[in-house]
Design a protein around this motif. Structure first.
Motif, PDB file in Angstrom:
ATOM      1  N   PHE A  89       0.833  -1.206   0.000  1.00 27.47           N
ATOM      2  CA  PHE A  89       0.000   0.000   0.000  1.00 27.47           C
ATOM      3  C   PHE A  89       0.868   1.255   0.000  1.00 27.47           C
ATOM      4  CE2 PHE A  89      -4.012  -2.008   2.128  1.00 27.47           C
ATOM      5  CZ  PHE A  89      -4.181  -2.787   0.988  1.00 27.47           C
ATOM      6  N   ILE A  90       1.922   1.252   0.799  1.00 26.82           N
ATOM      7  CA  ILE A  90       2.817   2.407   0.853  1.00 26.82           C
ATOM      8  C   ILE A  90       3.503   2.610  -0.491  1.00 26.82           C
ATOM      9  CG2 ILE A  90       4.961   3.270   1.873  1.00 26.82           C
ATOM     10  CD1 ILE A  90       4.029   2.025   4.533  1.00 26.82           C
ATOM     11  N   ALA A  91       3.921   1.501  -1.106  1.00 31.70           N
ATOM     12  CA  ALA A  91       4.575   1.596  -2.419  1.00 31.70           C
ATOM     13  C   ALA A  91       3.620   2.174  -3.465  1.00 31.70           C
ATOM     14  CB  ALA A  91       5.068   0.220  -2.855  1.00 31.70           C
ATOM     15  N   ILE A  92       2.378   1.700  -3.470  1.00 33.60           N
ATOM     16  CA  ILE A  92       1.391   2.193  -4.444  1.00 33.60           C
ATOM     17  C   ILE A  92       1.071   3.663  -4.184  1.00 33.60           C
ATOM     18  CG2 ILE A  92      -1.029   1.986  -5.155  1.00 33.60           C
ATOM     19  CD1 ILE A  92      -0.748  -1.045  -4.733  1.00 33.60           C
ATOM     20  N   ALA A  93       0.921   4.030  -2.912  1.00 41.90           N
ATOM     21  CA  ALA A  93       0.581   5.416  -2.563  1.00 41.90           C
ATOM     22  C   ALA A  93       1.707   6.380  -2.899  1.00 41.90           C
ATOM     23  CB  ALA A  93       0.250   5.503  -1.077  1.00 41.90           C
ATOM     24  N   THR A  94       2.929   5.881  -3.039  1.00 44.01           N
ATOM     25  CA  THR A  94       4.070   6.731  -3.369  1.00 44.01           C
ATOM     26  C   THR A  94       4.062   7.170  -4.826  1.00 44.01           C
ATOM     27  OG1 THR A  94       5.422   5.647  -1.661  1.00 44.01           O
ATOM     28  CG2 THR A  94       6.604   6.844  -3.384  1.00 44.01           C
ATOM     29  N   ILE A  95       3.459   6.357  -5.702  1.00 43.84           N
ATOM     30  CA  ILE A  95       3.548   6.593  -7.152  1.00 43.84           C
ATOM     31  C   ILE A  95       3.008   7.953  -7.585  1.00 43.84           C
ATOM     32  CG2 ILE A  95       2.790   5.753  -9.410  1.00 43.84           C
ATOM     33  CD1 ILE A  95       2.927   2.896  -8.240  1.00 43.84           C
ATOM     34  N   PRO A  96       1.799   8.374  -7.176  1.00 41.39           N
ATOM     35  CA  PRO A  96       1.305   9.685  -7.641  1.00 41.39           C
ATOM     36  C   PRO A  96       2.217  10.846  -7.264  1.00 41.39           C
ATOM     37  CG  PRO A  96      -0.486   8.398  -6.707  1.00 41.39           C
ATOM     38  CD  PRO A  96       0.775   7.668  -6.375  1.00 41.39           C
ATOM     39  N   GLY A  97       2.721  10.844  -6.041  1.00 41.34           N
ATOM     40  CA  GLY A  97       3.607  11.911  -5.609  1.00 41.34           C
ATOM     41  C   GLY A  97       4.914  11.921  -6.378  1.00 41.34           C
ATOM     42  N   ALA A  98       5.440  10.723  -6.662  1.00 34.14           N
ATOM     43  CA  ALA A  98       6.677  10.632  -7.429  1.00 34.14           C
ATOM     44  C   ALA A  98       6.483  11.157  -8.844  1.00 34.14           C
ATOM     45  CB  ALA A  98       7.156   9.179  -7.463  1.00 34.14           C
ATOM     46  N   LEU A  99       5.365  10.805  -9.469  1.00 38.50           N
ATOM     47  CA  LEU A  99       5.080  11.295 -10.815  1.00 38.50           C
ATOM     48  C   LEU A  99       4.894  12.814 -10.828  1.00 38.50           C
ATOM     49  CD1 LEU A  99       2.616   8.554 -12.145  1.00 38.50           C
ATOM     50  CD2 LEU A  99       5.014   8.909 -12.794  1.00 38.50           C
ATOM     51  N   ALA A 100       4.210  13.334  -9.813  1.00 43.60           N
ATOM     52  CA  ALA A 100       4.019  14.782  -9.735  1.00 43.60           C
ATOM     53  C   ALA A 100       5.350  15.503  -9.601  1.00 43.60           C
ATOM     54  CB  ALA A 100       3.112  15.126  -8.551  1.00 43.60           C
ATOM     55  N   GLY A 101       6.245  14.932  -8.807  1.00 42.27           N
ATOM     56  CA  GLY A 101       7.562  15.530  -8.640  1.00 42.27           C
ATOM     57  C   GLY A 101       8.364  15.535  -9.923  1.00 42.27           C
ATOM     58  N   LEU A 102       8.304  14.435 -10.669  1.00 47.13           N
ATOM     59  CA  LEU A 102       9.053  14.333 -11.920  1.00 47.13           C
ATOM     60  C   LEU A 102       8.493  15.255 -13.000  1.00 47.13           C
ATOM     61  CD1 LEU A 102       9.594  10.463 -12.092  1.00 47.13           C
ATOM     62  CD2 LEU A 102      11.349  12.199 -11.674  1.00 47.13           C
ATOM     63  N   LEU A 103       7.167  15.338 -13.080  1.00 48.34           N
ATOM     64  CA  LEU A 103       6.528  16.090 -14.159  1.00 48.34           C
ATOM     65  C   LEU A 103       6.374  17.580 -13.851  1.00 48.34           C
ATOM     66  CD1 LEU A 103       3.711  13.547 -15.114  1.00 48.34           C
ATOM     67  CD2 LEU A 103       5.901  13.898 -16.277  1.00 48.34           C
ATOM     68  N   LEU A 104       6.172  17.908 -12.571  1.00 46.14           N
ATOM     69  CA  LEU A 104       5.844  19.290 -12.220  1.00 46.14           C
ATOM     70  C   LEU A 104       6.852  19.931 -11.277  1.00 46.14           C
ATOM     71  CD1 LEU A 104       2.004  18.829 -11.623  1.00 46.14           C
ATOM     72  CD2 LEU A 104       3.123  19.744 -13.667  1.00 46.14           C
ATOM     73  N   GLY A 105       7.899  19.198 -10.920  1.00 41.39           N
ATOM     74  CA  GLY A 105       8.858  19.725  -9.951  1.00 41.39           C
ATOM     75  C   GLY A 105       9.492  21.034 -10.384  1.00 41.39           C
ATOM     76  N   GLN A 106       9.903  21.122 -11.648  1.00 46.42           N
ATOM     77  CA  GLN A 106      10.537  22.337 -12.145  1.00 46.42           C
ATOM     78  C   GLN A 106       9.563  23.503 -12.165  1.00 46.42           C
ATOM     79  OE1 GLN A 106      13.896  22.238 -12.753  1.00 46.42           O
ATOM     80  NE2 GLN A 106      13.674  24.461 -12.728  1.00 46.42           N
TER      81      GLN A 106
END
Length: 270
Positions: A89-106
């Motif tokens: 569950f923790i691994a799955i819940a991490t995915i949206p935040g990781a994608l947001a960081g990669l795509l919108l971090g800059q």
């Protein structure tokens, strides 16, 4: 940046990473109103790794038990299944935040850090936190978290890409809205923070290696790291104890106060 500023930024990072008040928002405001130069990438990573150390230290038993379950070292089959499920569950819940960081971090670094936007995010997310805390049923324990709960909490974590929203604030708010107890919402939020902070740090390390660290600034990185680690551990412990008998209302009111002060300060600067 001097040594005192490095320690101050470390304390701010450690405190606000876990309190539902937004670490990125407070750091952006501190940089703006204190007139300090933006910290370099290596220093930001040092602060985040300091908070990661605080999480791993405080929840060491949880991570140790989940690690043993994943490796098949647990003796009790039912406990192994429960721990493996929570790890998934923790691994799955991490995915949206990781994608947001990669795509919108800059974009977040370039466009989302203006004090007016930070103040708006602080106030808006504060309203949601207050509503969730007051209206949530708070009947479901940590062990009752479902896959859908984890996924929705993960999606809420992605919103924290905007400074002022708060990673812990958004995940706790979502957990409360879905009926988790305050203790369950906090615990899942804090366990969830470890992989996202680790991933963010590892993502930036190649850039640090390529560009190098600022010469002569090692003492500042170490001071910021230690300040964030100690501050983070203290505030995790504080919040876990505080919430046993109290609500999150004080943090919502604090967000409203900071937002108001920021907007007043910006108005007076005109």
């Amino acid at each position: 940046m001097n040594l005192i500023e490095a320690i101050i930024f470390g304390i701010i990072q450690g405190a606000t990473e876990f309190l539902p008040v937004s670490s990125s928002g407070h750091l952006a405001l501190a940089h703006y109103f204190l007139g300090a130069q933006e910290s370099d990438l290596a220093f930001d990573v040092a602060l985040h790794l300091g908070t990661l150390l605080a999480i791993l230290a405080y929840f060491r038993d949880d991570f140790w038990q989940m690690g043993k379950a994943v490796l098949g070292l647990q003796q009790e089959p039912s406990e192994t299944a429960r721990l493996r499920k929570m790890t998934l569950f923790i691994a799955i819940a991490t995915i949206p935040g990781a994608l947001a960081g990669l795509l919108l971090g800059q974009a977040a670094e370039n466009y989302f850090r203006h004090p007016a936007l930070v103040a708006t995010a602080l106030a808006g997310a504060g309203v949601l936190l207050l509503l969730a805390d007051r209206t949530g049923k708070r009947t479901r324990a940590f062990e009752k978290i479902t896959l859908m709960n984890a996924l929705l909490i993960g999606l809420s974590q992605a919103c924290a890409i905007i400074p002022g929203v708060s990673r812990s604030g958004s995940t706790i708010t979502c957990g409360l809205a879905m009926g988790l107890t305050r203790q369950a919402a906090i615990r899942f939020s804090f366990l969830l923070s470890a992989p996202i902070i680790f991933g963010a740090g590892m993502h930036e390390i190649p850039k640090i290696i390529k560009n190098g660290m600022v010469e002569g600034q090692t003492i500042l990185y170490v001071a910021g790291f230690l300040a964030a680690a100690v501050s983070g551990y203290m505030f995790i412990s504080f919040l876990m104890q505080y919430i046993r008998a109290r609500s999150f209302a004080i943090f919502a009111y604090y967000r409203f106060l900071v937002a108001a002060l920021v907007l007043i300060a910006l108005f007076l600067q005109r």
